[in-house]
Enzyme design. Sequence first.
Site, PDB file in Angstrom:
ATOM      1  N   HIS A   1      -7.341  -6.024   0.713  1.00 16.47           N
ATOM      2  CA  HIS A   1      -6.017  -5.379   0.992  1.00 16.47           C
ATOM      3  C   HIS A   1      -5.466  -5.827   2.250  1.00 16.47           C
ATOM      4  CE1 HIS A   1      -4.146  -1.405   0.018  1.00 16.47           C
ATOM      5  NE2 HIS A   1      -3.773  -1.191   1.401  1.00 16.47           N
TER       6      HIS A   1
ATOM      7  N   SER B   1       0.791  -1.231   0.022  1.00 14.48           N
ATOM      8  CA  SER B   1      -0.009  -0.003  -0.120  1.00 14.48           C
ATOM      9  C   SER B   1       0.749   1.212   0.016  1.00 14.48           C
ATOM     10  CB  SER B   1      -1.085  -0.104   1.226  1.00 14.48           C
ATOM     11  OG  SER B   1      -2.036   1.002   1.071  1.00 14.48           O
TER      12      SER B   1
ATOM     13  N   ASP C   1      -9.968  -5.475  -3.650  1.00  9.92           N
ATOM     14  CA  ASP C   1      -9.501  -4.565  -2.559  1.00  9.92           C
ATOM     15  C   ASP C   1     -10.525  -3.321  -2.784  1.00  9.92           C
ATOM     16  OD1 ASP C   1      -7.907  -2.419  -1.631  1.00  9.92           O
ATOM     17  OD2 ASP C   1      -6.069  -3.514  -2.111  1.00  9.92           O
TER      18      ASP C   1
END
EC number: 3.1.2.12
Length: 276
Positions: free
Chosen positions: A254, A144, A221
Amino acid sequence: MIVNLKKKHRSFKGFTKFYSHNSVVTGTEMNFSTYEPDNKIENAIIWLSGLTCNEENFITKAGVQPLLSDTNTMIICPDTSPRGLNLEGEHESYDFGSGAGFYLNATTPGYKDHYKMYDYISVEIVQILKASFNIKKISIMGHSMGGHGALVLSLNEKELFTSVSAFSPIVNPTKCPWGQKAFSGYLENPETEGGRYDATLLVKSGHNRSDTILIDQGLDDEFLEKELLSDNFIQACDKVDQSLKLNFRKDFDHSYYFIASFLPDHINHHLSLLNK
């Protein structure tokens, strides 16, 4: 550079360790964790974590220890921002300030004195690896916000990093809310300074690598369409013939469940190039 061992745990054929040190770059005490196999260590992978994380998240959740246990490669996981400060706006939201350093060198008042995570990784962590662990080759990866950091650092500092990979990276931060908020808070002139910290813009401007960039991205995600913008990076790489392997993974989100599922592929990717 003096690093202080705070605690260690026997783990497979090696030790998971937690360290602190006084950072010259950030002007604060900084923490990092490692996994150090028993074998003679020659290489290292730097892991950069995402928003709200610290030096503990990856090393405790991802399951990297058995993947490196029989190798000559350690992993180091730095914290995601300076700590112990009280700058204006620093602790008000999860996506700016503490736990959200965005791996750049800030230029705004207050933040420019401490939030220099780009130099912290590319200079100080690299120095620690070489001086305290006798490391020869270094690769970099992250998730991320940390995926953003890994890509940006590897594109700007090609000579430092043998290989790069990322999970769910923020690839075009100048075009997404997370990046725009961070850049406007950390950078005096985000429109002109932001390009140095945007992987998509870096690739477009010729900051290419000779090796293949590996990325895994979950199709479930929740941040894919608004924040991560994977397609923008694909298009940029296609235009300049940057070798990219971007795997879209059905049903994955995620989380660290996603990271743990495909971490072996990423570790093997790095080991194959580090030991070349």
